[in-house]
Design an enzyme around this catalytic site. Structure first.
Site, PDB file in Angstrom:
ATOM      1  N   LYS A  53       0.781  -0.835  -0.137  1.00 17.61           N
ATOM      2  CA  LYS A  53       0.202   0.271   0.430  1.00 17.61           C
ATOM      3  C   LYS A  53       1.380   1.370   0.195  1.00 17.61           C
ATOM      4  O   LYS A  53       2.355   0.966   0.429  1.00 17.61           O
ATOM      5  CB  LYS A  53      -1.048  -0.218   1.377  1.00 17.61           C
ATOM      6  CG  LYS A  53      -1.587  -0.489   0.583  1.00 17.61           C
ATOM      7  CD  LYS A  53      -3.221  -0.365   2.050  1.00 17.61           C
ATOM      8  CE  LYS A  53      -3.792  -1.706   2.567  1.00 17.61           C
ATOM      9  NZ  LYS A  53      -4.693  -1.104   1.367  1.00 17.61           N
ATOM     10  N   ARG A 103     -10.840 -10.907   0.800  1.00 18.70           N
ATOM     11  CA  ARG A 103     -11.691 -12.265   0.256  1.00 18.70           C
ATOM     12  C   ARG A 103     -10.800 -13.486   0.797  1.00 18.70           C
ATOM     13  O   ARG A 103     -11.697 -14.004   0.468  1.00 18.70           O
ATOM     14  CB  ARG A 103     -12.170 -11.670  -1.084  1.00 18.70           C
ATOM     15  CG  ARG A 103     -10.774 -11.692  -1.930  1.00 18.70           C
ATOM     16  CD  ARG A 103     -11.045 -10.353  -3.503  1.00 18.70           C
ATOM     17  NE  ARG A 103     -11.166  -9.608  -2.963  1.00 18.70           N
ATOM     18  CZ  ARG A 103     -11.219  -8.163  -3.740  1.00 18.70           C
ATOM     19  NH1 ARG A 103     -11.342  -8.525  -5.486  1.00 18.70           N
ATOM     20  NH2 ARG A 103     -11.315  -6.851  -3.785  1.00 18.70           N
TER      21      ARG A 103
HETATM   22  N1  BES Z   1      -8.651  -3.457   3.906  1.00 18.16           N
HETATM   23  C1  BES Z   1      -8.986  -2.568   2.913  1.00 18.16           C
HETATM   24  C2  BES Z   1      -9.777  -2.517   2.711  1.00 18.16           C
HETATM   25  C3  BES Z   1      -9.736  -0.868   3.423  1.00 18.16           C
HETATM   26  C4  BES Z   1      -9.268   0.418   2.222  1.00 18.16           C
HETATM   27  C5  BES Z   1     -10.448  -0.675   4.153  1.00 18.16           C
HETATM   28  C6  BES Z   1      -8.838   1.512   3.036  1.00 18.16           C
HETATM   29  C7  BES Z   1     -10.840   0.422   4.958  1.00 18.16           C
HETATM   30  C8  BES Z   1     -10.168   1.975   4.550  1.00 18.16           C
HETATM   31  C9  BES Z   1      -8.649  -3.983   1.459  1.00 18.16           C
HETATM   32  O1  BES Z   1      -8.164  -5.121   2.020  1.00 18.16           O
HETATM   33  C10 BES Z   1      -8.027  -3.263  -0.235  1.00 18.16           C
HETATM   34  O2  BES Z   1      -6.866  -3.644   0.644  1.00 18.16           O
HETATM   35  N2  BES Z   1      -8.917  -3.729  -0.814  1.00 18.16           N
HETATM   36  C11 BES Z   1      -8.011  -3.228  -1.709  1.00 18.16           C
HETATM   37  C12 BES Z   1      -9.031  -4.168  -2.786  1.00 18.16           C
HETATM   38  C13 BES Z   1      -8.178  -3.835  -3.970  1.00 18.16           C
HETATM   39  C14 BES Z   1      -6.928  -4.099  -4.166  1.00 18.16           C
HETATM   40  C15 BES Z   1      -8.542  -4.550  -5.204  1.00 18.16           C
HETATM   41  C16 BES Z   1      -8.702  -1.730  -2.315  1.00 18.16           C
HETATM   42  O3  BES Z   1     -10.125  -1.874  -1.483  1.00 18.16           O
HETATM   43  O4  BES Z   1      -8.026  -1.021  -2.654  1.00 18.16           O
HETATM   44 MN    MN Z   2      -5.876  -5.322   1.357  1.00 16.82          MN
END
Ligand code: BES
Ligand code: MN
Ligand code: ZN
Length: 497
Positions: free
Chosen positions: A279, A353
């Protein structure tokens, strides 16, 4: 802090309730109060002067030592409104009230604001919303500060019209007190940083909950057990941290029958770096909240046990951490899930997921009547629904409506998004059965589509994406959706449908 329900008559007759009084005035010149105390001529005069020649929004006037009324002080909140409030206006008013109370350092007060009529809402609703807002605003998380935050409030008397059934309303008050306690437990757990709150820490909390409550049973699925069960998607996510634990809390409230349980599955990633698909570091600290789904399952089990609901519920906390290590799973890896389906990992940041799909498959062992998963799953959910609405996706209209009904009763908002087969194309893989990433459009629906691959025919599934609602802009947990699902379960335990 104690909240009491007092009738208007009792309030007028007993001077003990007059230490500090919060009242209201509308900004039309119509002094139709529900309470005769405030209709005193002297007070009316001051209100006129202070409020109407001084057109300020929410002007408060504080009157001290009003001797003939035996009032220590009177705080009047001016309402820019006529006679009837809507939900939103009422909530703003109560927020205003509790914040003045905190600021003025008053420790005991009577609140006449509850007398204000709210469109289509009764005292039952007003008591629950008022208590919820009061508790939310006096909640503090200061265990890491040298000096504790002091809030002096000891007693709040809510004044209600005389024609109420006070026994019934006191039961409601009991119920909401238990639920707000549960919400605070969820907040406490969620607000902890990841160096303290890791999978082992949360599983120990679950064990403790079970030891202290004989109707809650506890069970742990550790790494070894996961390996023998073939939970390889869950295990992949955990390769960088090596600390997966699936904690199970069983609440058997239906004593005389073996009714199929409702299963709650909470995403419990205690920190989400994104893994090798790392991230951006901006706001990455928020990823300590990636366990809020699991923390809410913990709170809900606490609540339904204290409420002694006549219902069977199994809570599954899918705990792990998504870290970077030489052992971490990689983009391109292919894993065989517990269901037998294979998944191509395109992005290691779509880890939620992956732990959830194996948890869902595992949950079929309990013959669930409904599977509800709760997860901070997609950033896309924040883009589409913001911070007020949790995303709801389901394969069942009836139960979706039941969730929406509960949501409207208690103001823990949800918005349903569609689940259609067309979106499945996005996650078809060339070399495995499915892949864990779509083409970038409608990310919340794609994630749900992925999970739907693991839902068996004829079973009922509710998915709640709480990425936007689990914590607020001050980076504090909201305890959502504990109230929503507790209310849903309360309703379920009452209806025999
Ligand atoms: N935990 C995150 C989602 C999230 C993002 C929760 C911001 C709270 C605040 C999840 O694991 C994630 O990283 N999702 C990605 C998915 C993508 C890689 C398909 C996202 O939402 O960017
Ligand atoms: Mn994630
Ligand atoms: Zn995540």
């Amino acid at each position: 802090m104690k909240i009491n329900l007092i009738s208007n008559k009792e309030f007028n007759e007993n001077i003990n309730y007059r230490k500090s009084v919060f009242s209201y005035v509308f900004d039309n010149e119509n002094f139709e109060y529900n309470n005769k105390l405030i209709c005193n001529e002297y007070i009316k005069k001051i209100i006129k002067k202070e409020l109407f020649y001084n057109k300020l929004k929410y002007k408060n006037i504080i009157l001290y030592d009003i001797n003939d009324l035996k009032l220590d002080n009177l705080i009047i909140i001016k309402c820019i409104n006529n006679l009837e409030f809507d939900d939103y206006e009422y909530k703003i008013l109560i927020k205003k009230f509790i914040n003045i109370l905190i600021d003025t350092n008053i420790n005991e007060c009577s609140c006449l604001l509850t007398l204000i009529p709210v469109i289509n809402r009764d005292y039952n609703w007003k008591i629950r919303i008022t208590t919820k807002i009061i508790k939310d605003n006096i909640y503090k998380f200061d265990r890491f500060k040298k000096d504790n935050i002091k809030i002096n409030i000891k007693k709040i008397n809510l004044i209600l019209s005389d024609d109420n059934d006070f026994e019934y309303l006191n039961n409601i008050l009991n119920e909401i007190n238990i639920i707000t306690d549960a919400i605070n437990l969820t907040k406490n757990l969620s607000n902890l940083p990841s160096n303290i709150c890791n999978p082992l820490y949360i599983s120990e909390k679950c064990k403790e909950l079970s030891l202290n409550n004989r109707d809650i049973l506890y069970e742990n699925i550790d790494k070894k057990k996961m390996e023998s069960l073939g939970m390889n998607a869950y295990l992949s996510v955990s390769m960088g941290s090596n600390n997966p634990i699936m904690s199970i809390l069983k609440y058997n409230g239906c004593k005389n029958n073996f009714k199929n349980p409702i299963v709650l599955i909470g995403k419990g990633i205690t920190f989400d770096t994104g893994g090798i698909s790392l991230k951006n570091s901006y706001n990455m600290d928020e990823m300590k909240f990636d366990m809020c789904g699991a923390a809410s399952v913990y709170g809900i089990i606490y609540a339904i046990n204290k409420l002694k609901l006549n219902i069977n519920v199994i809570g599954i906390l899918s705990l792990s951490e998504n870290l970077i290590d030489k052992k971490s799973y990689r983009p391109g890896d292919i894993v065989k899930t517990m269901s037998g389906k294979t998944v191509e990992i395109i992005n290691t940041d779509a880890e939620g997921r992956l732990i959830l799909c194996d948890s869902i498959t595992y949950s079929y062992k309990f013959n669930p009547s409904i599977i509800i998963d709760i997860a901070t799953l997609t950033g896309a959910c924040i883009i589409s629904l913001g911070n007020n609405f949790s995303g709801l996706i389901s394969n069942n209209d009836f139960e979706s409506n039941e969730i929406i009904v509960a949501s409207n009763e208690i103001d823990d908002k949800v918005w349903r998004l569609p689940l259609i087969k067309d979106n499945q194309n996005q996650i078809n893989s060339n070399i495995a059965d499915i892949k864990n990433l779509g083409d970038g459009k409608c990310g919340t629906i794609t994630a749900a589509c992925f999970l739907f691959n693991f839902i068996k025919k004829n079973s009922i599934w509710i998915h709640l994406d709480i990425a936007g609602t689990a914590y607020d802009e001050n980076k504090k947990s909201t305890g959502r959706p504990v109230y929503l699902l507790t209310q849903f379960l309360i309703n379920k335990s009452k209806n025999i449908r």
